[in-house]
Scaffold this motif. Structure first.
Motif, mmCIF file in Angstrom:
data_model
loop_
_atom_site.group_PDB
_atom_site.id
_atom_site.type_symbol
_atom_site.label_atom_id
_atom_site.label_comp_id
_atom_site.label_asym_id
_atom_site.label_seq_id
_atom_site.Cartn_x
_atom_site.Cartn_y
_atom_site.Cartn_z
ATOM 1 N N HIS A 234 -6.780 81.649 73.412
ATOM 2 C CA HIS A 234 -7.732 82.692 73.043
ATOM 3 C C HIS A 234 -8.264 82.416 71.653
ATOM 4 O O HIS A 234 -7.502 82.132 70.719
ATOM 5 C CB HIS A 234 -7.036 84.058 73.086
ATOM 6 N N GLY A 235 -9.550 82.493 71.501
ATOM 7 C CA GLY A 235 -10.172 82.271 70.206
ATOM 8 C C GLY A 235 -10.146 83.512 69.332
ATOM 9 O O GLY A 235 -9.998 84.635 69.834
ATOM 10 N N LYS A 236 -10.308 83.331 68.043
ATOM 11 C CA LYS A 236 -10.266 84.456 67.105
ATOM 12 C C LYS A 236 -11.376 85.453 67.363
ATOM 13 O O LYS A 236 -11.185 86.658 67.233
ATOM 14 C CB LYS A 236 -10.344 83.929 65.677
ATOM 15 N N GLY A 237 -12.537 84.974 67.752
ATOM 16 C CA GLY A 237 -13.643 85.887 68.031
ATOM 17 C C GLY A 237 -13.783 86.217 69.499
ATOM 18 O O GLY A 237 -14.780 86.816 69.908
ATOM 19 N N GLY A 238 -12.808 85.822 70.309
ATOM 20 C CA GLY A 238 -12.892 86.040 71.751
ATOM 21 C C GLY A 238 -13.184 84.737 72.474
ATOM 22 O O GLY A 238 -13.588 83.737 71.877
ATOM 23 N N GLY A 239 -12.995 84.732 73.769
ATOM 24 C CA GLY A 239 -13.230 83.534 74.552
ATOM 25 C C GLY A 239 -12.104 82.533 74.416
ATOM 26 O O GLY A 239 -11.003 82.835 73.948
ATOM 27 N N PHE A 240 -12.398 81.300 74.788
ATOM 28 C CA PHE A 240 -11.380 80.256 74.795
ATOM 29 C C PHE A 240 -11.090 79.767 73.385
ATOM 30 O O PHE A 240 -11.983 79.615 72.554
ATOM 31 C CB PHE A 240 -11.847 79.076 75.661
ATOM 32 N N GLY A 241 -9.819 79.527 73.123
ATOM 33 C CA GLY A 241 -9.390 78.982 71.846
ATOM 34 C C GLY A 241 -8.165 78.107 72.033
ATOM 35 O O GLY A 241 -7.399 78.276 72.987
ATOM 36 N N PHE A 242 -7.988 77.151 71.115
ATOM 37 C CA PHE A 242 -6.894 76.201 71.266
ATOM 38 C C PHE A 242 -6.428 75.757 69.887
ATOM 39 O O PHE A 242 -7.226 75.314 69.057
ATOM 40 C CB PHE A 242 -7.378 74.993 72.083
ATOM 41 N N GLY A 243 -5.141 75.911 69.632
ATOM 42 C CA GLY A 243 -4.601 75.534 68.339
ATOM 43 C C GLY A 243 -3.211 74.949 68.466
ATOM 44 O O GLY A 243 -2.684 74.754 69.571
ATOM 45 N N LEU A 244 -2.591 74.671 67.320
ATOM 46 C CA LEU A 244 -1.247 74.106 67.317
ATOM 47 C C LEU A 244 -0.254 75.052 67.986
ATOM 48 O O LEU A 244 0.685 74.607 68.658
ATOM 49 C CB LEU A 244 -0.812 73.812 65.874
ATOM 50 N N GLY A 245 -0.462 76.343 67.825
ATOM 51 C CA GLY A 245 0.413 77.313 68.475
ATOM 52 C C GLY A 245 0.411 77.176 69.981
ATOM 53 O O GLY A 245 1.445 77.348 70.638
ATOM 54 N N ASN A 246 -0.744 76.846 70.558
ATOM 55 C CA ASN A 246 -0.828 76.632 72.007
ATOM 56 C C ASN A 246 0.005 75.429 72.430
ATOM 57 O O ASN A 246 0.683 75.457 73.466
ATOM 58 C CB ASN A 246 -2.277 76.421 72.440
ATOM 59 N N VAL A 247 -0.045 74.360 71.633
ATOM 60 C CA VAL A 247 0.749 73.170 71.940
ATOM 61 C C VAL A 247 2.232 73.517 71.945
ATOM 62 O O VAL A 247 2.977 73.146 72.863
ATOM 63 C CB VAL A 247 0.470 72.049 70.918
ATOM 64 N N ILE A 248 2.663 74.260 70.940
ATOM 65 C CA ILE A 248 4.076 74.636 70.836
ATOM 66 C C ILE A 248 4.486 75.532 71.996
ATOM 67 O O ILE A 248 5.550 75.343 72.604
ATOM 68 C CB ILE A 248 4.335 75.324 69.483
ATOM 69 N N LEU A 249 3.646 76.513 72.331
ATOM 70 C CA LEU A 249 3.965 77.421 73.439
ATOM 71 C C LEU A 249 4.041 76.682 74.771
ATOM 72 O O LEU A 249 4.955 76.915 75.573
ATOM 73 C CB LEU A 249 2.917 78.529 73.517
ATOM 74 N N VAL A 250 3.099 75.784 75.025
ATOM 75 C CA VAL A 250 3.067 75.061 76.295
ATOM 76 C C VAL A 250 4.254 74.099 76.407
ATOM 77 O O VAL A 250 4.918 74.031 77.453
ATOM 78 C CB VAL A 250 1.735 74.303 76.452
ATOM 79 N N VAL A 251 4.531 73.373 75.343
ATOM 80 C CA VAL A 251 5.681 72.450 75.369
ATOM 81 C C VAL A 251 6.971 73.223 75.594
ATOM 82 O O VAL A 251 7.839 72.812 76.375
ATOM 83 C CB VAL A 251 5.748 71.640 74.060
ATOM 84 N N ASN A 252 7.096 74.358 74.925
ATOM 85 C CA ASN A 252 8.300 75.173 75.088
ATOM 86 C C ASN A 252 8.464 75.651 76.523
ATOM 87 O O ASN A 252 9.549 75.550 77.104
ATOM 88 C CB ASN A 252 8.244 76.375 74.135
ATOM 89 N N VAL A 253 7.395 76.169 77.131
ATOM 90 C CA VAL A 253 7.519 76.702 78.475
ATOM 91 C C VAL A 253 7.748 75.583 79.492
ATOM 92 O O VAL A 253 8.484 75.763 80.479
ATOM 93 C CB VAL A 253 6.285 77.554 78.845
ATOM 94 N N LEU A 254 7.177 74.418 79.273
ATOM 95 C CA LEU A 254 7.433 73.289 80.165
ATOM 96 C C LEU A 254 8.900 72.873 80.111
ATOM 97 O O LEU A 254 9.533 72.623 81.147
ATOM 98 C CB LEU A 254 6.546 72.108 79.787
ATOM 99 N N LEU A 255 9.452 72.817 78.909
ATOM 100 C CA LEU A 255 10.861 72.453 78.767
ATOM 101 C C LEU A 255 11.771 73.537 79.339
ATOM 102 O O LEU A 255 12.832 73.234 79.904
ATOM 103 C CB LEU A 255 11.179 72.185 77.297
ATOM 104 N N LEU A 256 11.371 74.795 79.198
ATOM 105 C CA LEU A 256 12.155 75.878 79.802
ATOM 106 C C LEU A 256 12.168 75.754 81.322
ATOM 107 O O LEU A 256 13.191 75.992 81.973
ATOM 108 C CB LEU A 256 11.587 77.240 79.391
ATOM 109 N N TRP A 257 11.035 75.380 81.900
ATOM 110 C CA TRP A 257 10.973 75.157 83.346
ATOM 111 C C TRP A 257 11.891 74.003 83.747
ATOM 112 O O TRP A 257 12.616 74.085 84.754
ATOM 113 C CB TRP A 257 9.537 74.866 83.780
ATOM 114 N N ILE A 258 11.867 72.925 82.979
ATOM 115 C CA ILE A 258 12.709 71.778 83.306
ATOM 116 C C ILE A 258 14.184 72.161 83.215
ATOM 117 O O ILE A 258 14.992 71.799 84.082
ATOM 118 C CB ILE A 258 12.395 70.599 82.372
#
Length: 274
Positions: free
Chosen positions: A178-202
């Protein structure tokens, strides 16, 4: 045989069903280092997770919809605006109840009853046994046949709930794009969240219970090719279950710590898009 000697023969390492060691240990290496590191690692996670679960601050970044796993799902009116991705069906909660009260007990149960974690804290915390060729300090051993350890047999049920919570964590990671002004956004936090959830699934699907669900009770693998294929993949992951158990403790703390820093305005999220 004298009375003290007879009593000694019936206790701990000298009991009939235990390997009899006449010395405290037959080891010449630093056998105590592994249990010590395990205690330190588990204690560090328990202290950090406990403090963060009850502190109720800096757990949600409204601009980017980052929600720490320690507060997911947040279903109470005590949750900060926007952090309740599934609504607020529960009223405000007293401070002694964590906001993720629906998920944390099950996740704790899943980890406590995990086959690897049993080995880890049985050896390091209870010293039962502390290591191979080291004298057993306890006077008796009944295994997981009586309370409280018989509860360990509920691991498969905690696994089912852990799968549901992993789905929720996945949804949280998707919402965070989610972007700061709305719509799609992508940052370092997204990378950390996605890596974490993938490892949790594994970690979750590499569980022994998942291996049993996919291939257990089958008499002929040839008649169930799909389940056999899934079972072989889960089995491969299962051989590294210990590594994923430790890695996910680290990624959970890292994810929460990063979100805490961003939510408290200590640092700014590194943005790539939006």
């Amino acid at each position: 045989m004298s009375a003290p000697a007879a009593e000694r023969e019936s206790l701990g390492v000298f009991s009939p069903r235990r390997a009899r060691l006449t010395a405290r240990t037959l080891r010449t290496d630093r056998w105590w280092l592994s249990p010590l590191l395990t205690v330190v690692g588990l204690a560090a996670f328990v202290v950090y997770a406990t403090v963060r679960s009850f502190v109720r601050s800096a757990y949600y970044v409204a601009d980017y919809h980052y929600l720490t796993p320690f507060y997911s799902p947040c279903l109470s009116e005590s949750c900060v605006p926007g952090s309740s991705h599934f609504g607020t069906p529960f009223p405000e909660l007293p401070m002694w109840i964590p906001l993720a009260f629906l998920s944390l007990p099950f996740l704790l149960g899943f980890r406590l009853t995990c086959y690897y974690y049993r080995k880890a804290y049985y050896r390091s915390v209870w010293l039962s046994p502390p290591a191979c060729a080291v004298a057993e300090p306890h006077t008796k051993y009944t295994g997981e046949t009586r309370l409280p350890l018989i509860i360990q047999n509920s691991h498969r049920y905690f696994f089912y709930v852990a799968v549901i919570i992993s789905v929720i964590n996945t949804y949280d990671a998707i919402v965070a794009f989610h972007g700061k002004g709305g719509g799609f956004g992508f940052g370092l936090g997204n990378v950390i969240l996605v890596v974490n959830v993938l490892l949790l699934w594994i970690y979750t699907v590499s569980c022994h219970s998942c291996r049993h669900v996919t291939g257990g009770r089958l008499k002929h693998f040839s008649k169930h090719p799909v389940r056999y294929w899934i079972w072989t993949r889960v089995s491969r992951l299962n051989t590294r279950h210990m590594q994923f158990a430790w890695i996910t403790l680290g990624t959970l703390m890292l994810t929460d710590f990063y979100i805490m820093l961003v939510a408290s305005d200590t640092i700014s999220d590194l943005r790539f898009v939006g």
